[in-house]
Design an enzyme around this catalytic site. Structure first.
Site, PDB file in Angstrom:
ATOM      1  N   GLY A   1      41.718  38.821  49.377  1.00  0.00           N
ATOM      2  CA  GLY A   1      42.885  38.050  48.951  1.00  0.00           C
ATOM      3  C   GLY A   1      43.251  36.913  49.887  1.00  0.00           C
TER       4      GLY A   1
ATOM      5  N   GLU B   1      43.533  48.866  50.268  1.00  0.00           N
ATOM      6  CA  GLU B   1      44.968  48.823  49.948  1.00  0.00           C
ATOM      7  C   GLU B   1      45.529  50.236  49.812  1.00  0.00           C
ATOM      8  OE1 GLU B   1      44.634  46.067  46.666  1.00  0.00           O
ATOM      9  OE2 GLU B   1      44.107  44.497  48.105  1.00  0.00           O
TER      10      GLU B   1
ATOM     11  N   ASN C   1      38.338  44.295  39.756  1.00  0.00           N
ATOM     12  CA  ASN C   1      39.457  45.154  40.142  1.00  0.00           C
ATOM     13  C   ASN C   1      40.749  44.386  39.889  1.00  0.00           C
ATOM     14  OD1 ASN C   1      41.348  46.779  41.343  1.00  0.00           O
ATOM     15  ND2 ASN C   1      40.572  46.537  43.437  1.00  0.00           N
TER      16      ASN C   1
ATOM     17  N   SER D   1      37.342  37.927  48.419  1.00  0.00           N
ATOM     18  CA  SER D   1      37.371  36.493  48.095  1.00  0.00           C
ATOM     19  C   SER D   1      36.074  35.989  47.463  1.00  0.00           C
ATOM     20  CB  SER D   1      37.722  35.666  49.333  1.00  0.00           C
ATOM     21  OG  SER D   1      39.015  36.015  49.801  1.00  0.00           O
TER      22      SER D   1
ATOM     23  N   LYS E   1      43.683  45.386  40.194  1.00  0.00           N
ATOM     24  CA  LYS E   1      44.795  45.824  41.055  1.00  0.00           C
ATOM     25  C   LYS E   1      46.061  46.001  40.197  1.00  0.00           C
ATOM     26  CE  LYS E   1      42.443  43.707  44.903  1.00  0.00           C
ATOM     27  NZ  LYS E   1      42.495  43.091  46.219  1.00  0.00           N
TER      28      LYS E   1
ATOM     29  N   GLU F   1      34.033  45.836  51.693  1.00  0.00           N
ATOM     30  CA  GLU F   1      35.160  44.916  51.552  1.00  0.00           C
ATOM     31  C   GLU F   1      35.843  44.735  52.910  1.00  0.00           C
ATOM     32  OE1 GLU F   1      36.493  44.720  47.135  1.00  0.00           O
ATOM     33  OE2 GLU F   1      37.810  46.058  48.239  1.00  0.00           O
TER      34      GLU F   1
ATOM     35  N   HIS G   1      39.877  52.211  48.305  1.00  0.00           N
ATOM     36  CA  HIS G   1      40.179  50.784  48.491  1.00  0.00           C
ATOM     37  C   HIS G   1      41.080  50.641  49.720  1.00  0.00           C
ATOM     38  CE1 HIS G   1      41.550  46.709  47.924  1.00  0.00           C
ATOM     39  NE2 HIS G   1      40.524  46.544  47.112  1.00  0.00           N
TER      40      HIS G   1
HETATM   41  P1  13P Z   1      39.932  39.427  46.171  1.00  0.00           P
HETATM   42  O1  13P Z   1      38.693  39.102  45.364  1.00  0.00           O
HETATM   43  O2  13P Z   1      41.190  39.021  45.497  1.00  0.00           O
HETATM   44  O3  13P Z   1      39.791  38.960  47.578  1.00  0.00           O
HETATM   45  O4  13P Z   1      40.014  41.032  46.243  1.00  0.00           O
HETATM   46  C1  13P Z   1      38.901  41.761  46.611  1.00  0.00           C
HETATM   47  C2  13P Z   1      39.152  43.188  46.350  1.00  0.00           C
HETATM   48  O5  13P Z   1      39.947  43.815  47.045  1.00  0.00           O
HETATM   49  C3  13P Z   1      38.460  43.832  45.236  1.00  0.00           C
HETATM   50  O6  13P Z   1      38.622  45.206  45.257  1.00  0.00           O
END
Ligand code: 13P
Length: 251
Positions: A174, A98, A9, A213, A11, A168, A96
């Site tokens: 992150g 976010e 992803n 992560s 983002k 997640e 997601h």
């Molecule tokens: P990270 O791997 O940067 O922690 O992000 C995970 C994520 O949100 C994947 O959709």
């Protein structure tokens, strides 16, 4: 045996130049990951580029979101299933955290997006996850069941076969701090049982990805867990060498 899926992803990252370099580095190494499905999930404007560079490779691609509207129309800023199909997407991330947090997406909207994706032949990667406060209050499973049940109650039984879940935990995204192997296995097993209560066969075939992560250092341990069927990778998917190491850990 479920074939694992490792999805990157991206983002809101990338540029035409950076994407070309990253994709070329990955496709050069593609013979090393034949036993795993690999998908790249760039921002919408780069789907055309992904299609150009990934057609006739082992890698698939998809989008980070889809509209709740089934048909094209006056919905500024939204992207329909038919548009994703124009670029031969196979996957679409829905729900997601976010987007749930920043755009106040509800469980039902996420479920509707999953349904529209499946009706159009796309595989939805449906994200679920609890916040740190919810985990500390002991609400992890009730939050995850609420998010998952919205999907289970919206889809028909045959549609369940096309679902991909991604666990997640919000506090692991992150932050560099992944959930522990025990936390991940516990949740994945509970989610599979939740689906099995609706449809045992769908649950056995269900891919449940872990995201939060994931990096080369923890990928092997996480990918070896019995109910982990792949990874949804954020930051580490932007670095070819790291993403390849994670794919190899899943192989
Ligand atoms: P990270 O791997 O940067 O922690 O992000 C995970 C994520 O949100 C994947 O959709």
């Amino acid at each position: 045996m479920r074939k694992k899926l490792v999805a990157g992803n991206w983002k809101m990252n990338g540029s035409l130049t950076e994407n070309t370099a990253l994709i070329n580095s990955l496709t050069r190494q593609q013979s090393r990951f034949k036993t795993v499905q690999v998908a790249l999930i760039p921002p919408f404007p780069y789907l055309f580029q992904a299609q150009q560079l990934l057609t006739s490779t082992n890698l698939s691609w998809g989008a980070q979101d889809i509209s709740t509207e089934p048909q094209v129309g006056a919905f500024t800023g939204e992207v329909s299933a038919s548009m994703l199909l124009d670029f031969a997407c196979q996957y679409v991330i829905v729900g997601h955290s976010e987007r749930r947090q920043r755009h106040h997406e509800t469980d039902q909207e996420v479920a509707t997006k999953a349904k529209i994706a499946i009706e159009n032949g796309l595989k939805p990667i449906i994200c679920v996850g609890e916040s740190l406060v919810e985990r500390e209050k002991g609400e992890t499973l009730s939050v995850l069941y609420r998010q998952t049940d919205a999907v289970l109650n919206t889809l028909s039984l045959p549609q369940l076969q096309h679902v991909i879940l991604a666990y997640e935990p919000i506090w692991a995204i992150g932050t560099g701090k992944s959930a522990t192997a025990q936390q991940v296995q516990e949740v994945h097993q509970a989610l599979r049982q939740r689906v099995a209560a609706m449809d045992w066969v769908a649950a056995q075939g269900l891919n449940i990805l872990y995201g939060g992560s994931v990096k080369p250092a923890n990928a092997l341990e996480l990918m070896s867990l019995p109910d982990v069927d792949g990874a949804l990778v954020g930051g580490a998917s932007l670095v070819a060498e790291d993403f390849i190491a994670i794919i190899e850990a899943a192989a």
